[in-house]
Design a protein around this motif. Sequence first.
Motif, PDB file in Angstrom:
ATOM      1  N   ILE A 195      39.847  31.030  36.935  1.00 15.10           N
ATOM      2  CA  ILE A 195      39.242  30.505  35.708  1.00 15.10           C
ATOM      3  C   ILE A 195      40.293  30.104  34.667  1.00 15.10           C
ATOM      4  CG2 ILE A 195      37.110  31.811  36.014  1.00 15.10           C
ATOM      5  CD1 ILE A 195      38.150  33.727  33.816  1.00 15.10           C
ATOM      6  N   GLY A 196      41.589  30.301  34.994  1.00 12.03           N
ATOM      7  CA  GLY A 196      42.621  29.894  34.047  1.00 12.03           C
ATOM      8  C   GLY A 196      44.013  29.988  34.645  1.00 12.03           C
ATOM      9  N   ILE A 197      44.956  29.245  34.023  1.00  6.68           N
ATOM     10  CA  ILE A 197      46.369  29.316  34.385  1.00  6.68           C
ATOM     11  C   ILE A 197      47.106  29.961  33.213  1.00  6.68           C
ATOM     12  CG2 ILE A 197      48.442  28.022  35.003  1.00  6.68           C
ATOM     13  CD1 ILE A 197      46.307  27.968  37.156  1.00  6.68           C
TER      14      ILE A 197
ATOM     15  N   SER B 294      40.319  26.704  33.640  1.00  7.66           N
ATOM     16  CA  SER B 294      40.360  26.122  34.982  1.00  7.66           C
ATOM     17  C   SER B 294      39.728  24.737  35.035  1.00  7.66           C
ATOM     18  CB  SER B 294      39.660  27.053  35.979  1.00  7.66           C
ATOM     19  OG  SER B 294      38.301  27.243  35.621  1.00  7.66           O
ATOM     20  N   ASN B 295      38.695  24.488  34.238  1.00  4.06           N
ATOM     21  CA  ASN B 295      38.068  23.164  34.260  1.00  4.06           C
ATOM     22  C   ASN B 295      39.044  22.079  33.827  1.00  4.06           C
ATOM     23  OD1 ASN B 295      35.807  24.527  35.018  1.00  4.06           O
ATOM     24  ND2 ASN B 295      34.519  23.874  33.329  1.00  4.06           N
ATOM     25  N   ILE B 296      39.888  22.399  32.851  1.00  8.02           N
ATOM     26  CA  ILE B 296      40.906  21.440  32.407  1.00  8.02           C
ATOM     27  C   ILE B 296      41.982  21.295  33.468  1.00  8.02           C
ATOM     28  CG2 ILE B 296      42.679  20.994  30.674  1.00  8.02           C
ATOM     29  CD1 ILE B 296      40.928  22.392  28.623  1.00  8.02           C
TER      30      ILE B 296
ATOM     31  N   ILE C 162      43.316  30.001  46.206  1.00 10.41           N
ATOM     32  CA  ILE C 162      42.264  30.443  45.295  1.00 10.41           C
ATOM     33  C   ILE C 162      41.406  29.252  44.916  1.00 10.41           C
ATOM     34  CG2 ILE C 162      41.760  31.605  43.115  1.00 10.41           C
ATOM     35  CD1 ILE C 162      44.519  32.805  43.146  1.00 10.41           C
ATOM     36  N   SER C 163      40.098  29.433  44.954  1.00  9.48           N
ATOM     37  CA  SER C 163      39.171  28.368  44.573  1.00  9.48           C
ATOM     38  C   SER C 163      38.979  28.344  43.063  1.00  9.48           C
ATOM     39  CB  SER C 163      37.809  28.581  45.252  1.00  9.48           C
ATOM     40  OG  SER C 163      37.945  28.565  46.654  1.00  9.48           O
ATOM     41  N   PHE C 164      38.802  27.148  42.517  1.00  3.45           N
ATOM     42  CA  PHE C 164      38.532  27.013  41.091  1.00  3.45           C
ATOM     43  C   PHE C 164      37.145  27.551  40.752  1.00  3.45           C
ATOM     44  CE2 PHE C 164      41.873  23.706  41.256  1.00  3.45           C
ATOM     45  CZ  PHE C 164      42.607  24.072  40.134  1.00  3.45           C
ATOM     46  N   GLY C 165      37.070  28.292  39.653  1.00  5.54           N
ATOM     47  CA  GLY C 165      35.792  28.701  39.100  1.00  5.54           C
ATOM     48  C   GLY C 165      35.431  27.809  37.923  1.00  5.54           C
ATOM     49  N   ASP C 166      34.302  28.060  37.301  1.00  6.66           N
ATOM     50  CA  ASP C 166      33.849  27.279  36.154  1.00  6.66           C
ATOM     51  C   ASP C 166      34.197  28.038  34.879  1.00  6.66           C
ATOM     52  OD1 ASP C 166      32.586  25.785  34.221  1.00  6.66           O
ATOM     53  OD2 ASP C 166      30.673  25.630  35.274  1.00  6.66           O
ATOM     54  N   SER C 167      35.252  27.585  34.188  1.00  9.13           N
ATOM     55  CA  SER C 167      35.697  28.296  32.985  1.00  9.13           C
ATOM     56  C   SER C 167      34.700  28.176  31.836  1.00  9.13           C
ATOM     57  CB  SER C 167      37.068  27.781  32.541  1.00  9.13           C
ATOM     58  OG  SER C 167      37.055  26.383  32.356  1.00  9.13           O
ATOM     59  N   ASP C 168      33.843  27.146  31.864  1.00 12.64           N
ATOM     60  CA  ASP C 168      32.828  27.027  30.813  1.00 12.64           C
ATOM     61  C   ASP C 168      31.823  28.174  30.884  1.00 12.64           C
ATOM     62  OD1 ASP C 168      33.936  24.755  29.757  1.00 12.64           O
ATOM     63  OD2 ASP C 168      32.620  23.367  30.836  1.00 12.64           O
ATOM     64  N   ASN C 169      31.640  28.735  32.073  1.00 13.97           N
ATOM     65  CA  ASN C 169      30.683  29.834  32.243  1.00 13.97           C
ATOM     66  C   ASN C 169      31.305  31.208  31.974  1.00 13.97           C
ATOM     67  OD1 ASN C 169      28.589  28.134  32.919  1.00 13.97           O
ATOM     68  ND2 ASN C 169      29.007  28.225  35.126  1.00 13.97           N
ATOM     69  N   ALA C 170      32.615  31.255  31.773  1.00 13.60           N
ATOM     70  CA  ALA C 170      33.264  32.530  31.459  1.00 13.60           C
ATOM     71  C   ALA C 170      32.792  33.023  30.094  1.00 13.60           C
ATOM     72  CB  ALA C 170      34.780  32.365  31.467  1.00 13.60           C
TER      73      ALA C 170
END
Length: 471
Positions: free
Chosen positions: A240-242, A262-264, A167-175
């Motif tokens: 976008i998250g764990i 996910s960004n962290i 799975i590719s990382f998304g941008d959690s700031d944009n969630a």
Amino acid sequence: MKKFASLLFVSILGGVISIGAYKFFSETPEKVEQASVFEQQTYVPTNFVNTPTTNAATNGIDFTVAAEKTIHAVVHVKNKMTKVAPRSIWDLYNGTGRPQTQIGSGSGVIITPDGYIVTNNHVIKESNEIQVTLNNNKNYIATLVGTDSNMDIALLKIEADEELPYISFGDSDNAKIGEWVLAVGNPFNLTSTVTAGIISAKGRDLNEGDKLSQSFIQTDAAVNPGNSGGALVNTNGELIGINTAISSQTGSYIGYSFAVPSNIAQKIVNDLLEFGDVQKGLLGVSGGSLNSVVAERLSIDETEGFYVDKVFEDSGADKAGIVKGDIIKKLDDVKISKFSDLSGYLSAKRPGDVVNVMVLRDDDFETFAVTLVKEEIANSVNLMNMTLENLSKEDAEKLEINYGLKVTDNNNPQLYKELGITPGYVLVEVNGKKVKSAEALKGFINSYGEDQVKILAFISPKGQYERFIFR
């Protein structure tokens, strides 16, 4: 004859009335009771109906594509722990016992085709062996690359003969709050389980008042024990998250779950791969979140933002021009309403990164470009006139332990002359809790003081466990 007819009529009428009254008073409650039971039976299950998914289907939102992208990239993680447990009071006193094996389980997310896997630190904590099972039932023994216990993230690696789904990382700031998400994991050892919900909140701190502030994504997707370390994905199938924690008084899901953004997580992974540890960038300020109570105490009108109470000398904030009394309202384009917003954004940054800090000062907004500095981690600490240092890899391998602090100097007469704690001993426990690092022990001393140290446990240079109780 007429009298007899009248008596017969009255008797019949009385019987009808009696039967009618009996029917009315005896059968009506039964009908009411049946209706009540019926209503209860239809009411209770509605608490468990996944109404968001139904609504999503009627609105044309399709989760099948996201589920198909992610379900094969989420794995089952088993943690095998072998501990020496005391079997008697004498074992407890002498620090001996019999080995016992425990099995823990959770989930993990494959993030690269060559087998790197993200999970929670608490899923693999204190493990002797980590086993990973893919969705196709293939098993692998994983190696631990590194961890960040503060954010509860761990990185594993497995060696496979073929490229793995990932799975590719998304941008959690944009969630966005209200956005649909899927939680994928292995609750109760049930593999490949997908649940749906929405993002309920962002920047949640589950440890308010704790020095180690966190910033979670909160969702109402059903997450239960075993989901820890699994994937939180958006409808595009981007990570976008764990999934990490649930809010519950029973230990099972009752409404809300929490995920590390996910960004962290991605920043932690990159740090572990590049540097071997987590690089923390500091702004160089201390203070707290604003609310109506704090605003009244400070005689200000603002109830949102981070109030700067102190600026550390020679820090990035100091050099940029931020001063005490400033209220941080934005970091780059991210709004700061509370401390967890600030700490969460900075957790995705490294030393040397430049952050544009917008502050409110004297009713005017000003923006400062702040270069983050590296957090200085203590490698040694002083306890009871002993100098202790983080354990080297050589000493750890020699003593077959992965935690503890080595005594390099001892000026405590009682510990040195009477108890024989000489340089070379390794401090492994304080008050029954493992000593992981000099920084952790320093934090304990700063928070509670040396006078709260009641029990010390050491391992001698010969590998013997020795425990001392102070009164």
